[in-house]
Design a protein around this motif. Sequence first.
Motif, PDB file in Angstrom:
ATOM      1  N   PHE A 199      -5.160 -12.173   4.523  1.00  0.00           N
ATOM      2  CA  PHE A 199      -4.471 -10.890   4.535  1.00  0.00           C
ATOM      3  C   PHE A 199      -5.000 -10.073   5.706  1.00  0.00           C
ATOM      4  N   GLY A 200      -4.290  -9.017   6.044  1.00  0.00           N
ATOM      5  CA  GLY A 200      -4.749  -8.157   7.128  1.00  0.00           C
ATOM      6  C   GLY A 200      -3.846  -6.954   7.293  1.00  0.00           C
ATOM      7  N   GLY A 201      -4.276  -6.032   8.133  1.00  0.00           N
ATOM      8  CA  GLY A 201      -3.479  -4.844   8.424  1.00  0.00           C
ATOM      9  C   GLY A 201      -4.237  -3.555   8.179  1.00  0.00           C
ATOM     10  N   MET A 202      -3.809  -2.515   8.882  1.00  0.00           N
ATOM     11  CA  MET A 202      -4.428  -1.198   8.789  1.00  0.00           C
ATOM     12  C   MET A 202      -3.814  -0.349   7.685  1.00  0.00           C
ATOM     13  N   SER A 203      -2.910  -0.933   6.896  1.00  0.00           N
ATOM     14  CA  SER A 203      -2.188  -0.127   5.919  1.00  0.00           C
ATOM     15  C   SER A 203      -3.100   0.424   4.822  1.00  0.00           C
ATOM     16  N   GLY A 204      -4.150  -0.305   4.452  1.00  0.00           N
ATOM     17  CA  GLY A 204      -5.076   0.240   3.465  1.00  0.00           C
ATOM     18  C   GLY A 204      -5.741   1.501   3.961  1.00  0.00           C
ATOM     19  N   VAL A 205      -6.129   1.508   5.238  1.00  0.00           N
ATOM     20  CA  VAL A 205      -6.697   2.715   5.854  1.00  0.00           C
ATOM     21  C   VAL A 205      -5.646   3.808   5.934  1.00  0.00           C
ATOM     22  N   ASP A 206      -4.412   3.449   6.285  1.00  0.00           N
ATOM     23  CA  ASP A 206      -3.345   4.435   6.383  1.00  0.00           C
ATOM     24  C   ASP A 206      -3.124   5.152   5.054  1.00  0.00           C
ATOM     25  N   PHE A 207      -3.132   4.408   3.959  1.00  0.00           N
ATOM     26  CA  PHE A 207      -2.949   5.033   2.646  1.00  0.00           C
ATOM     27  C   PHE A 207      -4.144   5.915   2.290  1.00  0.00           C
ATOM     28  N   ALA A 208      -5.334   5.530   2.738  1.00  0.00           N
ATOM     29  CA  ALA A 208      -6.505   6.384   2.513  1.00  0.00           C
ATOM     30  C   ALA A 208      -6.355   7.703   3.275  1.00  0.00           C
ATOM     31  N   LEU A 236       4.323   6.614  -1.032  1.00  0.00           N
ATOM     32  CA  LEU A 236       3.912   6.203  -2.375  1.00  0.00           C
ATOM     33  C   LEU A 236       5.006   5.377  -3.044  1.00  0.00           C
ATOM     34  N   GLY A 237       6.262   5.758  -2.796  1.00  0.00           N
ATOM     35  CA  GLY A 237       7.379   4.983  -3.332  1.00  0.00           C
ATOM     36  C   GLY A 237       7.411   3.578  -2.760  1.00  0.00           C
ATOM     37  N   TRP A 238       7.118   3.464  -1.455  1.00  0.00           N
ATOM     38  CA  TRP A 238       7.077   2.149  -0.821  1.00  0.00           C
ATOM     39  C   TRP A 238       5.958   1.295  -1.414  1.00  0.00           C
ATOM     40  N   MET A 239       4.810   1.899  -1.666  1.00  0.00           N
ATOM     41  CA  MET A 239       3.687   1.158  -2.240  1.00  0.00           C
ATOM     42  C   MET A 239       4.059   0.630  -3.627  1.00  0.00           C
ATOM     43  N   PHE A 241       7.143   0.109  -4.735  1.00  0.00           N
ATOM     44  CA  PHE A 241       8.229  -0.861  -4.579  1.00  0.00           C
ATOM     45  C   PHE A 241       7.696  -2.250  -4.233  1.00  0.00           C
ATOM     46  N   THR A 242       6.709  -2.322  -3.329  1.00  0.00           N
ATOM     47  CA  THR A 242       6.184  -3.626  -2.918  1.00  0.00           C
ATOM     48  C   THR A 242       5.406  -4.322  -4.028  1.00  0.00           C
ATOM     49  N   MET A 243       5.108  -3.601  -5.112  1.00  0.00           N
ATOM     50  CA  MET A 243       4.432  -4.215  -6.245  1.00  0.00           C
ATOM     51  C   MET A 243       5.408  -4.847  -7.234  1.00  0.00           C
ATOM     52  N   THR A 244       6.705  -4.645  -7.022  1.00  0.00           N
ATOM     53  CA  THR A 244       7.705  -5.137  -7.964  1.00  0.00           C
ATOM     54  C   THR A 244       8.263  -6.487  -7.517  1.00  0.00           C
ATOM     55  N   ASP A 245       8.920  -7.167  -8.447  1.00  0.00           N
ATOM     56  CA  ASP A 245       9.569  -8.439  -8.138  1.00  0.00           C
ATOM     57  C   ASP A 245      10.737  -8.255  -7.186  1.00  0.00           C
ATOM     58  N   MET A 246      11.333  -7.074  -7.173  1.00  0.00           N
ATOM     59  CA  MET A 246      12.464  -6.811  -6.297  1.00  0.00           C
ATOM     60  C   MET A 246      12.055  -6.919  -4.828  1.00  0.00           C
ATOM     61  N   ALA A 247      10.821  -6.485  -4.511  1.00  0.00           N
ATOM     62  CA  ALA A 247      10.346  -6.558  -3.123  1.00  0.00           C
ATOM     63  C   ALA A 247      10.283  -8.006  -2.658  1.00  0.00           C
ATOM     64  N   GLU A 248       9.831  -8.898  -3.514  1.00  0.00           N
ATOM     65  CA  GLU A 248       9.757 -10.315  -3.149  1.00  0.00           C
ATOM     66  C   GLU A 248      11.148 -10.893  -2.965  1.00  0.00           C
ATOM     67  N   VAL A 255       2.657  -8.833   0.564  1.00  0.00           N
ATOM     68  CA  VAL A 255       2.133  -7.506   0.865  1.00  0.00           C
ATOM     69  C   VAL A 255       0.787  -7.341   0.174  1.00  0.00           C
ATOM     70  N   ALA A 256      -0.184  -6.795   0.899  1.00  0.00           N
ATOM     71  CA  ALA A 256      -1.532  -6.604   0.337  1.00  0.00           C
ATOM     72  C   ALA A 256      -1.548  -5.356  -0.541  1.00  0.00           C
ATOM     73  N   ASN A 257      -0.940  -5.475  -1.723  1.00  0.00           N
ATOM     74  CA  ASN A 257      -0.787  -4.308  -2.590  1.00  0.00           C
ATOM     75  C   ASN A 257      -2.128  -3.740  -3.045  1.00  0.00           C
ATOM     76  N   GLU A 258      -3.058  -4.614  -3.360  1.00  0.00           N
ATOM     77  CA  GLU A 258      -4.360  -4.136  -3.832  1.00  0.00           C
ATOM     78  C   GLU A 258      -5.108  -3.402  -2.728  1.00  0.00           C
ATOM     79  N   ALA A 259      -4.927  -3.833  -1.484  1.00  0.00           N
ATOM     80  CA  ALA A 259      -5.550  -3.118  -0.360  1.00  0.00           C
ATOM     81  C   ALA A 259      -4.954  -1.723  -0.218  1.00  0.00           C
ATOM     82  N   HIS A 260      -3.638  -1.619  -0.382  1.00  0.00           N
ATOM     83  CA  HIS A 260      -3.001  -0.299  -0.337  1.00  0.00           C
ATOM     84  C   HIS A 260      -3.572   0.609  -1.419  1.00  0.00           C
ATOM     85  N   LEU A 261      -3.634   0.078  -2.625  1.00  0.00           N
ATOM     86  CA  LEU A 261      -4.118   0.877  -3.754  1.00  0.00           C
ATOM     87  C   LEU A 261      -5.592   1.233  -3.576  1.00  0.00           C
ATOM     88  N   GLY A 262      -6.394   0.265  -3.135  1.00  0.00           N
ATOM     89  CA  GLY A 262      -7.815   0.537  -2.916  1.00  0.00           C
ATOM     90  C   GLY A 262      -8.035   1.592  -1.854  1.00  0.00           C
TER      91      GLY A 262
END
Length: 280
Positions: A199-208, A236-239, A241-248, A255-262
Amino acid sequence: MYRIMLFPHETDTSELRRALWAHRIGHRFTEETEGQVLWLADPSQHDALIRLLTRWQRGERIMPERRRRSTGGAALTLALRRVPVTSAALGISLLVFAVMAVLGDIVVAMLTIVPVAVVGGGLAFGNLADALASGQVWRLLSPAFLHFGWMHLIFNMMWLWYFGRQIETLQGSGRMLMLLLVAGIGANLAQYATGTVLFGGMSGVDFALLGYVWLMSRRAPASGFFVPQMLVVFMLGWMVFTMTDMAEAVGFGNVANEAHLGGLVVGLLFGWYYSGRARR
């Protein structure tokens, strides 16, 4: 933010606002019950603001002379130099993306949270504790600089620049560096705890940064932070949404959902603490 002056509600301050931004004086106007309040972000600019304010009150010209267009590059350089931590994070991400295009998977293997190797035609993953014990401590943060596509890179850099520049301008490079390190490591560990390695990306930092700026703007409005509420709802809506089956189902499954949440939790914790200090 430092309170400078109170203006009556009916006072037209539009020219003063434009001139303050044109002279690069960080400020904010707020609407209070008693009138419009002018706040200053950087106390070192106090004398410059007062001189400009005095000229405005006298009816003198306060807008700077137009500069030649050739100064655009210099203006960009100046903007980058004012926020060195944000600029460095952006620059490293772009550099890693460019090197990945040349060297390929070897770069990914060097920057994933644990070592990755090809053994017997398949992927073999190392252990984080062993990697840290061998001195590979950079792996705690380095996945934040990995991006797997142009859209992934562009959106993460856009939010990094928007929120990071605001934090670094108002509260300094030290605060931004602390948020970047803690949020980046926290988001990576949250994702790794789920058993994910690639996994990778700056999105976890962005959400922080989003959580931090949002709480500062809500709980300590005099701090100068601002984020549109619709942007908060969208991210927040995007975060969610990516946790749902619809996103897949529509192609957003990896999507690194746990990184976003963390990252978001880290930003909210720091935002709650520092906004409380600002209020006191």
